[in-house]
Design an enzyme around this catalytic site. Structure first.
Site, mmCIF file in Angstrom:
data_model
loop_
_atom_site.group_PDB
_atom_site.id
_atom_site.type_symbol
_atom_site.label_atom_id
_atom_site.label_comp_id
_atom_site.label_asym_id
_atom_site.label_seq_id
_atom_site.Cartn_x
_atom_site.Cartn_y
_atom_site.Cartn_z
ATOM 1 N N GLY A 49 29.277 6.437 10.840
ATOM 2 C CA GLY A 49 30.706 6.676 10.520
ATOM 3 C C GLY A 49 30.933 8.123 10.262
ATOM 4 O O GLY A 49 31.708 8.553 9.283
ATOM 5 N N GLY A 97 34.699 9.909 10.409
ATOM 6 C CA GLY A 97 35.573 9.553 9.437
ATOM 7 C C GLY A 97 35.940 10.555 8.468
ATOM 8 O O GLY A 97 35.474 11.629 8.557
ATOM 9 N N GLN A 98 36.829 10.510 7.739
ATOM 10 C CA GLN A 98 37.387 11.234 6.803
ATOM 11 C C GLN A 98 36.169 11.879 5.883
ATOM 12 O O GLN A 98 36.053 12.947 5.608
ATOM 13 C CB GLN A 98 38.461 10.708 5.926
ATOM 14 C CG GLN A 98 39.335 11.643 4.915
ATOM 15 C CD GLN A 98 39.691 11.026 3.567
ATOM 16 O OE1 GLN A 98 39.470 10.050 3.303
ATOM 17 N NE2 GLN A 98 40.469 11.904 2.749
ATOM 18 N N LEU A 99 35.347 10.991 5.190
ATOM 19 C CA LEU A 99 34.457 11.183 4.380
ATOM 20 C C LEU A 99 33.325 12.008 5.230
ATOM 21 O O LEU A 99 32.513 12.872 4.949
ATOM 22 C CB LEU A 99 33.965 10.136 3.538
ATOM 23 C CG LEU A 99 32.658 10.462 2.774
ATOM 24 C CD1 LEU A 99 32.815 11.515 1.657
ATOM 25 C CD2 LEU A 99 32.069 9.197 1.947
ATOM 26 N N ASP A 139 28.658 7.562 15.427
ATOM 27 C CA ASP A 139 29.850 6.985 15.525
ATOM 28 C C ASP A 139 30.315 6.240 16.521
ATOM 29 O O ASP A 139 29.353 6.331 17.739
ATOM 30 C CB ASP A 139 30.823 7.849 14.813
ATOM 31 C CG ASP A 139 32.144 7.356 14.050
ATOM 32 O OD1 ASP A 139 32.476 6.170 14.305
ATOM 33 O OD2 ASP A 139 32.284 7.840 13.114
ATOM 34 N N TYR A 185 38.733 -6.007 1.964
ATOM 35 C CA TYR A 185 37.936 -4.730 1.664
ATOM 36 C C TYR A 185 37.209 -4.661 0.236
ATOM 37 O O TYR A 185 36.228 -4.561 0.276
ATOM 38 C CB TYR A 185 39.085 -3.527 1.941
ATOM 39 C CG TYR A 185 38.568 -2.136 1.445
ATOM 40 C CD1 TYR A 185 37.465 -1.641 2.277
ATOM 41 C CD2 TYR A 185 39.013 -1.466 0.718
ATOM 42 C CE1 TYR A 185 36.948 -0.241 1.953
ATOM 43 C CE2 TYR A 185 38.345 0.051 0.036
ATOM 44 C CZ TYR A 185 37.521 0.391 0.915
ATOM 45 O OH TYR A 185 36.992 1.464 0.377
ATOM 46 N N LYS A 214 33.610 -5.004 -0.540
ATOM 47 C CA LYS A 214 32.783 -4.118 -1.351
ATOM 48 C C LYS A 214 32.339 -4.563 -2.488
ATOM 49 O O LYS A 214 30.984 -4.303 -2.964
ATOM 50 C CB LYS A 214 33.827 -2.636 -1.821
ATOM 51 C CG LYS A 214 34.354 -1.881 -0.689
ATOM 52 C CD LYS A 214 33.103 -1.162 -0.079
ATOM 53 C CE LYS A 214 33.522 -0.163 1.218
ATOM 54 N NZ LYS A 214 32.463 0.551 1.855
#
Ligand code: AKB
Length: 324
Positions: A12, A15-17, A38, A147, A151
Site C-alpha cells: 500500500g 497511498g496517503q500514508l 502496490d 471498515y 479494524k
C-alpha cells in the site's frame, strides 16, 4: 538505525500514508532496502525514483509469497485497506480486502520468519456507545462501519498472532491523517486535506461534515514519527498488542476554516453534510493516548495552527514547482 541489515516491504506504498512512510523508511534504511508495493506503480517521481517497486495485490498470496522469499524481508508494513466511506459502498469487498489481506500478511510473516509487522488500525474501531471525549485505550467498542468492524477484528487477530505465534506485530489507531504530499482516498476525515487545496485554489469549499463536527486529527510528520517510534521501541516496552490509541489534536470544520482564514482571510466554506456525517458522529471527538505516552514516549509536535501554516507553505511550494 541507518546501517542495519533490515529489508522492508511496504504494502500500500502509493497511498496517503504509504507514500510518505516509504520515503521516511528509505531515508533511514537506504532506498534499495525498502520495497514499495502496490496494485499500481507510483505516480510521484520521488517515490518512483528512490527505490524498488513491485506490483502486488495483497489478496494474491502467490505473488506475495514469491516476493517475501525473494527479498527475505525482515519487516513488513501492511497499509493497504479500504477506508470508512468507500467501505460502505461495497461492504463485502472492504471486509475481504481488509481481513484476507491482513491474514495473508500475518501468515506469511509467521511462515517466513519476518521479525516485525506493522498494521494500522483507526479511531473507526470505536462506535456510538464508546465514550466520545478522551476515549480510553480500553473501553466499549461497537463500530458500525465495515471498515471499523474490520479494524476491530484485525486488532484482535494481531494480538492473537502475537500470543499464539510470537509474531512481533505492532499497531496504532490513527486519527484522521493530514499531509500535503499525497491525497487520501475514501475516508471520513478526508475533508481536512481537501479544504487546504480548495483554499489555495481560491474556491469555496463544500464540506460534507457539519460545521461543529469534532474529530481527532494528526499532521503527517507526527504520524510518521509515531509509527517509526513504535516500530523502533524495544519489545519489552510494548504493553498493547492489539493497537495503541494515538492523539494529537481535535477540531471541527469551523475551527480549521478559522485557522486557514488567518492566512487566506476571504476563504469561504459551505456545509452540505452527507452520509459521512453519520460515520463521524459515531467516532470519538478526542483520544486518551496516555498508554502510548507512557510505554514508548509518544508526544505530538503539531497543533492546528502549526499544521495549517506548514500545509499552506508546502502546498504553495508544490503548486509553484508544478507551474514553473
Ligand atoms: C477514515 O476517515 O476512514 C480514515 C480513518 C480515520 O481511519 N481516515
Amino acid at each position: 538505525m541507518a546501517n542495519t541489515p533490515d529489508t522492508i516491504l511496504v504494502i500500500g506504498a502509493c497511498g496517503q500514508l504509504g507514500s510518505e512512510l516509504t520515503l521516511a523508511l528509505r531515508e533511514l534504511y537506504g532506498g534499495g532496502n525498502v520495497v514499495a508495493a502496490d496494485v499500481a506503480p507510483p505516480k510521484h517521481a520521488e517515490l518512483r525514483d528512490s527505490g524498488p517497486f513491485e506490483r502486488v495485490d495483497v489478496l494474491d498470496t502467490n505473488v506475495l509469497g514469491t516476493l517475501v522469499s525473494k527479498y527475505k524481508f525482515t519487516q513488513i508494513y501492511h497499509l493497504a485497506a479500504v477506508l470508512s466511506a468507500t467501505g460502505e459502498r461495497n461492504p463485502k469487498f472492504a471486509w475481504r480486502l481488509n481481513m484476507e489481506g491482513l491474514f495473508n500478511v500475518l501468515d506469511l510473516a509467521v511462515e517466513q520468519q519476518v521479525s516485525k509487522v506493522y498494521w494500522p488500525s483507526s479511531i473507526a474501531v470505536f462506535g456510538p456507545s464508546t465514550p466520545r471525549q478522551h476515549t480510553p485505550q480500553h473501553t466499549l467498542m461497537d463500530p458500525n462501519t465495515v471498515y471499523g468492524i474490520s479494524k476491530q477484528a484485525g486488532e484482535r487477530w494481531c494480538e492473537y498472532y502475537f500470543q499464539k505465534h510470537s509474531l512481533d506485530v505492532r499497531s496504532l489507531r490513527y486519527p484522521g491523517l493530514i499531509g500535503y504530499k499525497a491525497l487520501p482516498g475514501g475516508g471520513t476525515t478526508d475533508y481536512a486535506v481537501d479544504i487546504y487545496h480548495k483554499a489555495l485554489e481560491g474556491e469555496t469549499f463544500e464540506c460534507f461534515l457539519s460545521e461543529n463536527t469534532y474529530l481527532p486529527m494528526m499532521y503527517m510528520p507526527d504520524a510518521l514519527k509515531a509509527t517509526l517510534d513504535l516500530m523502533h521501541a524495544p519489545a519489552a516496552q510494548i504493553s498493547v498488542r492489539d493497537s495503541y490509541n494515538l492523539g494529537a489534536m481535535s477540531f471541527s470544520p469551523e475551527e480549521i476554516t478559522a485557522s486557514i482564514r488567518k492566512h487566506i482571510p476571504d476563504f469561504e466554506i459551505i456545509y452540505k453534510p452527507d452520509a459521512r456525517q453519520q460515520i463521524a458522529a459515531s467516532w470519538p471527538q478526542s483520544i486518551d493516548d496516555s498508554v502510548a505516552r507512557k510505554d514508548w514516549g509518544w508526544q505530538p509536535a503539531y497543533n492546528l495552527d502549526a499544521m495549517t501554516a506548514d500545509m499552506l507553505l508546502n502546498l504553495k511550494k508544490m503548486r509553484a514547482a508544478q507551474t514553473a
